[in-house]
Design a protein around this motif. Structure first.
Motif, PDB file in Angstrom:
ATOM      1  N   ARG A   7      -0.327   6.908   2.317  1.00  0.00           N
ATOM      2  CA  ARG A   7       0.283   8.246   2.400  1.00  0.00           C
ATOM      3  C   ARG A   7       0.099   8.858   3.786  1.00  0.00           C
ATOM      4  NH1 ARG A   7      -0.500  11.974  -2.993  1.00  0.00           N
ATOM      5  NH2 ARG A   7       1.267  11.129  -4.147  1.00  0.00           N
ATOM      6  N   LEU A   8      -1.089   8.706   4.333  1.00  0.00           N
ATOM      7  CA  LEU A   8      -1.372   9.252   5.658  1.00  0.00           C
ATOM      8  C   LEU A   8      -0.465   8.626   6.712  1.00  0.00           C
ATOM      9  CD1 LEU A   8      -3.279  10.909   7.560  1.00  0.00           C
ATOM     10  CD2 LEU A   8      -4.707   8.872   7.672  1.00  0.00           C
ATOM     11  N   VAL A   9      -0.368   7.305   6.711  1.00  0.00           N
ATOM     12  CA  VAL A   9       0.447   6.596   7.706  1.00  0.00           C
ATOM     13  C   VAL A   9       1.931   6.923   7.516  1.00  0.00           C
ATOM     14  CG1 VAL A   9       1.182   4.311   8.493  1.00  0.00           C
ATOM     15  CG2 VAL A   9      -1.228   4.743   8.010  1.00  0.00           C
ATOM     16  N   ARG A  10       2.390   6.950   6.270  1.00  0.00           N
ATOM     17  CA  ARG A  10       3.799   7.258   5.994  1.00  0.00           C
ATOM     18  C   ARG A  10       4.186   8.617   6.576  1.00  0.00           C
ATOM     19  NH1 ARG A  10       5.953  10.656   2.248  1.00  0.00           N
ATOM     20  NH2 ARG A  10       8.147  10.331   1.702  1.00  0.00           N
ATOM     21  N   GLY A  11       3.331   9.632   6.360  1.00  0.00           N
ATOM     22  CA  GLY A  11       3.631  10.972   6.859  1.00  0.00           C
ATOM     23  C   GLY A  11       3.758  11.000   8.374  1.00  0.00           C
ATOM     24  N   GLN A  12       2.895  10.255   9.060  1.00  0.00           N
ATOM     25  CA  GLN A  12       2.961  10.243  10.518  1.00  0.00           C
ATOM     26  C   GLN A  12       4.163   9.450  11.023  1.00  0.00           C
ATOM     27  OE1 GLN A  12      -0.786   9.241  12.380  1.00  0.00           O
ATOM     28  NE2 GLN A  12      -1.321  11.405  12.207  1.00  0.00           N
ATOM     29  N   ILE A  13       4.497   8.361  10.341  1.00  0.00           N
ATOM     30  CA  ILE A  13       5.653   7.556  10.742  1.00  0.00           C
ATOM     31  C   ILE A  13       6.944   8.349  10.592  1.00  0.00           C
ATOM     32  CG2 ILE A  13       7.020   5.493  10.205  1.00  0.00           C
ATOM     33  CD1 ILE A  13       4.443   4.795  11.578  1.00  0.00           C
ATOM     34  N   LEU A  14       7.059   9.151   9.540  1.00  0.00           N
ATOM     35  CA  LEU A  14       8.256   9.978   9.334  1.00  0.00           C
ATOM     36  C   LEU A  14       8.478  10.915  10.511  1.00  0.00           C
ATOM     37  CD1 LEU A  14       7.934  10.921   5.544  1.00  0.00           C
ATOM     38  CD2 LEU A  14       9.675   9.455   6.588  1.00  0.00           C
ATOM     39  N   LEU A  62      -8.217  -1.038  -4.555  1.00  0.00           N
ATOM     40  CA  LEU A  62      -8.032   0.213  -5.289  1.00  0.00           C
ATOM     41  C   LEU A  62      -8.076   1.446  -4.388  1.00  0.00           C
ATOM     42  CD1 LEU A  62     -10.212  -0.463  -8.473  1.00  0.00           C
ATOM     43  CD2 LEU A  62      -7.721  -0.529  -8.293  1.00  0.00           C
ATOM     44  N   SER A  63      -8.333   1.260  -3.089  1.00  0.00           N
ATOM     45  CA  SER A  63      -8.541   2.417  -2.209  1.00  0.00           C
ATOM     46  C   SER A  63      -7.459   2.604  -1.144  1.00  0.00           C
ATOM     47  CB  SER A  63      -9.909   2.283  -1.504  1.00  0.00           C
ATOM     48  OG  SER A  63     -10.944   2.122  -2.430  1.00  0.00           O
ATOM     49  N   TRP A  64      -6.437   1.733  -1.110  1.00  0.00           N
ATOM     50  CA  TRP A  64      -5.454   1.799  -0.026  1.00  0.00           C
ATOM     51  C   TRP A  64      -4.413   2.916  -0.131  1.00  0.00           C
ATOM     52  CZ3 TRP A  64      -0.353   1.360  -1.342  1.00  0.00           C
ATOM     53  CH2 TRP A  64      -0.041   0.752  -2.563  1.00  0.00           C
ATOM     54  N   PRO A  65      -4.115   3.497  -1.324  1.00  0.00           N
ATOM     55  CA  PRO A  65      -3.030   4.490  -1.395  1.00  0.00           C
ATOM     56  C   PRO A  65      -3.194   5.701  -0.478  1.00  0.00           C
ATOM     57  CG  PRO A  65      -3.589   3.735  -3.597  1.00  0.00           C
ATOM     58  CD  PRO A  65      -4.616   3.175  -2.674  1.00  0.00           C
ATOM     59  N   SER A  66      -4.417   6.197  -0.284  1.00  0.00           N
ATOM     60  CA  SER A  66      -4.608   7.379   0.578  1.00  0.00           C
ATOM     61  C   SER A  66      -4.218   7.072   2.018  1.00  0.00           C
ATOM     62  CB  SER A  66      -6.059   7.848   0.506  1.00  0.00           C
ATOM     63  OG  SER A  66      -6.943   6.808   0.893  1.00  0.00           O
ATOM     64  N   ILE A  67      -4.556   5.864   2.499  1.00  0.00           N
ATOM     65  CA  ILE A  67      -4.175   5.470   3.859  1.00  0.00           C
ATOM     66  C   ILE A  67      -2.655   5.327   3.958  1.00  0.00           C
ATOM     67  CG2 ILE A  67      -4.352   3.620   5.564  1.00  0.00           C
ATOM     68  CD1 ILE A  67      -7.067   4.268   5.495  1.00  0.00           C
ATOM     69  N   ASP A  98      11.138   3.532   0.513  1.00  0.00           N
ATOM     70  CA  ASP A  98      10.119   4.573   0.513  1.00  0.00           C
ATOM     71  C   ASP A  98       9.794   5.011  -0.921  1.00  0.00           C
ATOM     72  OD1 ASP A  98       8.387   6.581   1.281  1.00  0.00           O
ATOM     73  OD2 ASP A  98       9.974   8.025   1.688  1.00  0.00           O
ATOM     74  N   SER A  99      10.833   5.233  -1.718  1.00  0.00           N
ATOM     75  CA  SER A  99      10.632   5.678  -3.102  1.00  0.00           C
ATOM     76  C   SER A  99       9.850   4.650  -3.907  1.00  0.00           C
ATOM     77  CB  SER A  99      11.986   5.936  -3.781  1.00  0.00           C
ATOM     78  OG  SER A  99      12.678   6.973  -3.114  1.00  0.00           O
ATOM     79  N   LEU A 100      10.190   3.366  -3.736  1.00  0.00           N
ATOM     80  CA  LEU A 100       9.510   2.310  -4.477  1.00  0.00           C
ATOM     81  C   LEU A 100       8.032   2.233  -4.111  1.00  0.00           C
ATOM     82  CD1 LEU A 100       9.631  -0.147  -6.383  1.00  0.00           C
ATOM     83  CD2 LEU A 100      10.268  -1.540  -4.394  1.00  0.00           C
ATOM     84  N   ILE A 101       7.740   2.229  -2.803  1.00  0.00           N
ATOM     85  CA  ILE A 101       6.345   2.125  -2.362  1.00  0.00           C
ATOM     86  C   ILE A 101       5.545   3.357  -2.780  1.00  0.00           C
ATOM     87  CG2 ILE A 101       4.831   2.010  -0.339  1.00  0.00           C
ATOM     88  CD1 ILE A 101       6.952   0.281   1.014  1.00  0.00           C
ATOM     89  N   MET A 102       6.145   4.528  -2.675  1.00  0.00           N
ATOM     90  CA  MET A 102       5.436   5.747  -3.061  1.00  0.00           C
ATOM     91  C   MET A 102       5.193   5.824  -4.566  1.00  0.00           C
ATOM     92  SD  MET A 102       4.417   7.437  -0.484  1.00  0.00           S
ATOM     93  CE  MET A 102       4.091   5.824   0.263  1.00  0.00           C
ATOM     94  N   ARG A 103       6.089   5.258  -5.356  1.00  0.00           N
ATOM     95  CA  ARG A 103       5.834   5.236  -6.806  1.00  0.00           C
ATOM     96  C   ARG A 103       4.671   4.298  -7.120  1.00  0.00           C
ATOM     97  NH1 ARG A 103       8.965   8.353  -5.584  1.00  0.00           N
ATOM     98  NH2 ARG A 103       6.911   9.316  -5.261  1.00  0.00           N
ATOM     99  N   VAL A 104       4.585   3.190  -6.393  1.00  0.00           N
ATOM    100  CA  VAL A 104       3.436   2.293  -6.563  1.00  0.00           C
ATOM    101  C   VAL A 104       2.150   3.010  -6.166  1.00  0.00           C
ATOM    102  CG1 VAL A 104       2.363   0.147  -5.775  1.00  0.00           C
ATOM    103  CG2 VAL A 104       4.823   0.211  -6.219  1.00  0.00           C
ATOM    104  N   VAL A 105       2.219   3.774  -5.065  1.00  0.00           N
ATOM    105  CA  VAL A 105       1.062   4.565  -4.637  1.00  0.00           C
ATOM    106  C   VAL A 105       0.659   5.555  -5.720  1.00  0.00           C
ATOM    107  CG1 VAL A 105       0.324   6.367  -3.013  1.00  0.00           C
ATOM    108  CG2 VAL A 105       1.466   4.323  -2.161  1.00  0.00           C
TER     109      VAL A 105
END
Length: 312
Positions: free
Chosen positions: A188-195, A181-186, A134-141
């Motif tokens: 974050r949205l999906v990650r929050g719901q999966i948690l 260049l536009s995927w990070p917002s999606i 999670d930390s690695l992917i979110m830092r890339v985001v």
């Protein structure tokens, strides 16, 4: 007494039928019924359908070719032969408007499909595994969110111009660049719901059954985030169309002879054309405005239909 009993029996039968009808309604039908009640959303949907028909069916009914030049008829105002007039080199603006709409809509839909695929997958993986993944992917985001969007797009457009990429191939590069260049917002949205979803009872049952992680993510968790993804994607299409139009206007997106709404506006190169020949730039500008407005209206209505609690 018998008549009273018969009336009560009829009333109970009617109630049972109503209950059965309500039970038969699928989730999709319920969402559609809510959506129908939103007049602005239905207006947006009607405009989108009309625009799609105009762009994809309309060219079959026009006698003109989008690239046919007639220098004797250049910069002609609207008339019986050319309903929206002609451009700087005598091409029919109405026909080019239809073909340009195909390009702009296609860029919007494909770019959003790319960002959903990347953002949804990475967001689901980050939310499910947590920890260092999670930390690695979110830092890339975070890195992607810190990148200045428009300057990077302009740089990529300049590179494509220097490489002399053909117009037909360039379209696909534009779609790919906007999507990447536009995927990070999606994400974050999906990650929050999966948690939130991974703590639900159905996931505990999936754990007890010993299902594979890929099956739990892509068959059980990710489908539950689809309503939010659909809403984000619907609004993202409008943003992608505006981005493509801005790039094409700057000469860094779709390039002539391929038409897009952006480069049709860009063709107005001087103040005289801007003030005295509005038929050169007003039609594509109106198409961009109407399409993006319709997408936003429909997206807002779809969000309310999928989650009516948001209105409270």
């Amino acid at each position: 007494m018998n008549a009273i009993k018969d009336n009560k029996q009829k009333e109970s039968n009617i109630k049972n039928k109503k209950i059965k009808k309500e039970k038969v309604l699928s989730p999709t039908r319920i969402v559609f019924n809510r959506l129908k009640k939103n007049k602005m959303a239905m207006v947006g949907l009607f405009i989108l359908v009309a625009m799609a028909l105009f762009c994809f069916i309309g060219p079959f009914f026009t006698p003109h070719s989008p690239d046919a030049m007639n220098f004797a008829m250049k910069k002609q105002p609207p008339n019986g032969t050319y309903l929206l007039g002609t451009d700087l080199i005598g091409r029919d603006i109405l026909t080019r408007l239809m073909y340009a709409g195909r390009v702009s809509l296609l860029v919007g839909f494909v770019a959003v499909l790319i960002q959903i695929t990347i953002g949804g997958t990475l967001g689901a993986i980050a939310g499910y595994y947590g920890g260092w993944v999670d930390s690695l992917i979110m830092r890339v985001v975070d890195i992607f969110l810190c990148i200045p969007f428009l300057p990077i797009l302009i740089i990529f457009g300049a590179i494509l111009s220097d490489l002399d990429v053909k117009a037909d191939v360039r379209i696909f590069f534009v779609m790919l660049i906007i999507g990447l260049l536009s995927w990070p917002s999606i994400a974050r949205l999906v990650r929050g719901q999966i948690l939130s979803l991974r703590e639900q009872e159905f996931m505990q049952a999936a754990e007890a059954l010993g299902l594979k992680d890929t099956r739990k993510i892509f068959r059980h968790l990710l489908p539950n985030t689809i309503p939010s993804i659909i809403v984000s994607a619907t609004l993202g299409i409008g943003s992608a169309i505006l981005t493509e139009s801005a790039l094409s206007y700057l000469g860094m997106g779709v390039t002539p002879p391929k038409a897009s709404w952006g480069n049709m506006i860009q063709a107005v190169g001087n103040f005289t054309d801007l003030m005295e020949r509005p038929w050169l730039w007003v039609p594509p500008g109106i198409c961009i405005f109407i399409t993006v407005m319709a997408i936003n209206l429909f997206g807002d209505g779809l969000r309310d239909a999928l989650d009516p609690k948001l209105k409270k």
